[in-house]
Write a protein that holds these residues in place. Sequence first.
Motif, mmCIF file in Angstrom:
data_model
loop_
_atom_site.group_PDB
_atom_site.id
_atom_site.type_symbol
_atom_site.label_atom_id
_atom_site.label_comp_id
_atom_site.label_asym_id
_atom_site.label_seq_id
_atom_site.Cartn_x
_atom_site.Cartn_y
_atom_site.Cartn_z
ATOM 1 N N ILE A 73 0.807 -1.238 0.000
ATOM 2 C CA ILE A 73 0.000 0.000 0.000
ATOM 3 C C ILE A 73 0.838 1.286 0.000
ATOM 4 O O ILE A 73 0.274 2.377 0.025
ATOM 5 C CB ILE A 73 -0.993 0.030 1.194
ATOM 6 C CG1 ILE A 73 -0.253 0.131 2.536
ATOM 7 C CG2 ILE A 73 -1.930 -1.162 1.186
ATOM 8 C CD1 ILE A 73 -1.130 0.642 3.669
ATOM 9 N N HIS A 74 2.164 1.156 -0.005
ATOM 10 C CA HIS A 74 2.985 2.370 0.056
ATOM 11 C C HIS A 74 4.324 2.142 -0.651
ATOM 12 O O HIS A 74 5.152 1.372 -0.186
ATOM 13 C CB HIS A 74 3.228 2.740 1.534
ATOM 14 C CG HIS A 74 4.118 3.939 1.724
ATOM 15 N ND1 HIS A 74 4.568 4.322 2.966
ATOM 16 C CD2 HIS A 74 4.647 4.838 0.853
ATOM 17 C CE1 HIS A 74 5.331 5.390 2.848
ATOM 18 N NE2 HIS A 74 5.393 5.729 1.566
ATOM 19 N N ASN A 75 4.511 2.815 -1.764
ATOM 20 C CA ASN A 75 5.785 2.734 -2.493
ATOM 21 C C ASN A 75 5.859 3.848 -3.520
ATOM 22 O O ASN A 75 4.869 4.539 -3.771
ATOM 23 C CB ASN A 75 5.898 1.375 -3.186
ATOM 24 C CG ASN A 75 4.764 1.213 -4.155
ATOM 25 O OD1 ASN A 75 4.795 1.745 -5.252
ATOM 26 N ND2 ASN A 75 3.701 0.555 -3.712
ATOM 27 N N HIS A 76 7.038 3.994 -4.072
ATOM 28 C CA HIS A 76 7.296 5.100 -5.008
ATOM 29 C C HIS A 76 7.774 4.520 -6.340
ATOM 30 O O HIS A 76 8.883 4.776 -6.777
ATOM 31 C CB HIS A 76 8.304 6.064 -4.386
ATOM 32 C CG HIS A 76 7.810 6.626 -3.092
ATOM 33 N ND1 HIS A 76 7.212 7.863 -2.993
ATOM 34 C CD2 HIS A 76 7.754 6.092 -1.846
ATOM 35 C CE1 HIS A 76 6.831 8.072 -1.734
ATOM 36 N NE2 HIS A 76 7.157 7.006 -1.018
ATOM 37 N N ILE A 77 6.928 3.719 -6.958
ATOM 38 C CA ILE A 77 7.325 2.963 -8.151
ATOM 39 C C ILE A 77 7.196 3.778 -9.443
ATOM 40 O O ILE A 77 7.792 3.445 -10.451
ATOM 41 C CB ILE A 77 6.515 1.643 -8.243
ATOM 42 C CG1 ILE A 77 7.167 0.667 -9.228
ATOM 43 C CG2 ILE A 77 5.047 1.908 -8.593
ATOM 44 C CD1 ILE A 77 6.632 -0.745 -9.169
ATOM 45 N N PRO B 85 3.155 8.363 -4.750
ATOM 46 C CA PRO B 85 4.173 9.414 -4.818
ATOM 47 C C PRO B 85 3.929 10.485 -3.748
ATOM 48 O O PRO B 85 2.787 10.706 -3.334
ATOM 49 C CB PRO B 85 4.000 9.993 -6.227
ATOM 50 C CG PRO B 85 2.660 9.554 -6.693
ATOM 51 C CD PRO B 85 2.323 8.303 -5.955
ATOM 52 N N HIS B 86 5.019 11.119 -3.326
ATOM 53 C CA HIS B 86 4.899 12.197 -2.335
ATOM 54 C C HIS B 86 3.990 13.300 -2.861
ATOM 55 O O HIS B 86 4.028 13.626 -4.050
ATOM 56 C CB HIS B 86 6.276 12.813 -2.057
ATOM 57 C CG HIS B 86 7.186 11.900 -1.314
ATOM 58 N ND1 HIS B 86 6.982 11.565 0.006
ATOM 59 C CD2 HIS B 86 8.314 11.245 -1.695
ATOM 60 C CE1 HIS B 86 7.954 10.755 0.406
ATOM 61 N NE2 HIS B 86 8.769 10.540 -0.605
ATOM 62 N N HIS B 87 3.219 13.887 -1.974
ATOM 63 C CA HIS B 87 2.380 15.014 -2.360
ATOM 64 C C HIS B 87 2.360 16.031 -1.224
ATOM 65 O O HIS B 87 2.106 15.676 -0.079
ATOM 66 C CB HIS B 87 0.954 14.528 -2.657
ATOM 67 C CG HIS B 87 0.034 15.617 -3.111
ATOM 68 N ND1 HIS B 87 0.337 16.450 -4.174
ATOM 69 C CD2 HIS B 87 -1.170 16.035 -2.645
ATOM 70 C CE1 HIS B 87 -0.644 17.317 -4.346
ATOM 71 N NE2 HIS B 87 -1.569 17.091 -3.423
ATOM 72 N N VAL C 231 1.986 6.861 7.875
ATOM 73 C CA VAL C 231 3.119 6.060 7.386
ATOM 74 C C VAL C 231 4.289 6.149 8.360
ATOM 75 O O VAL C 231 4.472 7.158 9.053
ATOM 76 C CB VAL C 231 3.576 6.509 5.972
ATOM 77 C CG1 VAL C 231 2.466 6.327 4.973
ATOM 78 C CG2 VAL C 231 4.084 7.946 5.964
ATOM 79 N N HIS C 232 5.064 5.114 8.346
ATOM 80 C CA HIS C 232 6.271 4.966 9.177
ATOM 81 C C HIS C 232 6.295 5.793 10.482
ATOM 82 O O HIS C 232 7.140 6.679 10.652
ATOM 83 C CB HIS C 232 7.572 5.200 8.384
ATOM 84 C CG HIS C 232 7.511 6.238 7.306
ATOM 85 N ND1 HIS C 232 7.309 7.559 7.555
ATOM 86 C CD2 HIS C 232 7.658 6.138 5.958
ATOM 87 C CE1 HIS C 232 7.333 8.216 6.415
ATOM 88 N NE2 HIS C 232 7.537 7.383 5.432
ATOM 89 N N PRO C 233 5.383 5.491 11.422
ATOM 90 C CA PRO C 233 5.397 6.204 12.718
ATOM 91 C C PRO C 233 6.726 5.994 13.447
ATOM 92 O O PRO C 233 7.102 6.824 14.283
ATOM 93 C CB PRO C 233 4.241 5.547 13.497
ATOM 94 C CG PRO C 233 4.033 4.222 12.847
ATOM 95 C CD PRO C 233 4.377 4.411 11.404
HETATM 96 FE FE LIG Z 1 6.977 6.987 1.096
#
Ligand SMILES: [Fe+2]
Length: 252
Positions: A5-9, A42-44, A136-138
Motif C-alpha cells: 500500500i505504500h511505495n514510489h514505483i 508518490p509524495h504530495h 506512514v512509518h510512525p
Molecule cells: Fe513513502
Amino acid sequence: MLVDIHNHILPGLDDGPESLEEALLLAENAVANGITHVIATPHHRNVKYINSPISVKEAVNWLNDELSKRSIPLHILCGQEVYFHNEMLQNMEDNLLTLGESGKYLLLELPTNYLPTFIFDILLELQFSGYIPIIVHPERCRFLRKDKQQAYELVKRGVLFQVTAATVVGVNGWSMQKFAKNLIKHNLVHFIASDAHHYKDRPFLIKDAYKYIQKKFSPQYVTYFLDNAKHVLEGSLLQPIPPISFKKNYKS
Ligand SMILES: [Fe+2]
C-alpha cells in the motif's frame, strides 16, 4: 493476492525511480517478493513534491501498459503519500487521492519532529467525512519514539499505522526497529508496507519482513497485515485488533 500500500514505483514523479528502466526493475523486485498489486503513492505536498491526482493517474496507466507489454505480472493502482496539512479535508475532492481510489483510506506522512497542533481536530474531520487516515512509518517520528503513549492515543482515535518493511528487518537501525516491534506488541501496527524507492537502494523487502514477523511474533500477525492490505485495495472496512496502552493499569 499480496498488496503493497505504500511505495514510489512511478518514475520521474518524486524521489523514486528516475527512468522507466529503473521502475521496471523495481516492479520485478515487487514480483520477486510475491506482490501482485501495488498502490503507487508518490509524495504530495511535502517540501519538494506536488503530484496532482491527474498526473498520478496518467503515470499509473502508462506504467501498467509498459508492464503488460513485458508480461510483468504486477498491477499498479493510484494513491498518494500526502504530507499532513491543515486544509486536507477541503482538498479531498480535487487534490487528494485515496488509496486505490476507493474513497476510504488516505496515506498520511507526519513531520518527524513534532505532532502538528491541530492534528486531532483534522483527523476527526476526515473521519467524520468517511475517510480512514493511515499514518506512514510512525517509527520515524522522534516525538512518538519519545512519548509512545501519543502513538496509542492516535490509534485509539481510529488512526491506522503502517510500519516500513525495511525497519522491521533492521535496515533502518536498531532504535527504529525496536520501536516498531514495540508498536506491533501493543497492537498499534495495521500494515507493513515497502515504501520502496529503488530496486537496489530501497527495495521492497516485504518477503523478509513477513518472514521476520512470522518468526519473532506469530503467523497470525502476518495474516492480519496481509488481510488489512487487501481491505485497503477493496475499500472495505478492516477490524483493528484493540490497541494496548503503554501505561500500566491505563483505563480509557
Ligand atoms: Fe513513502
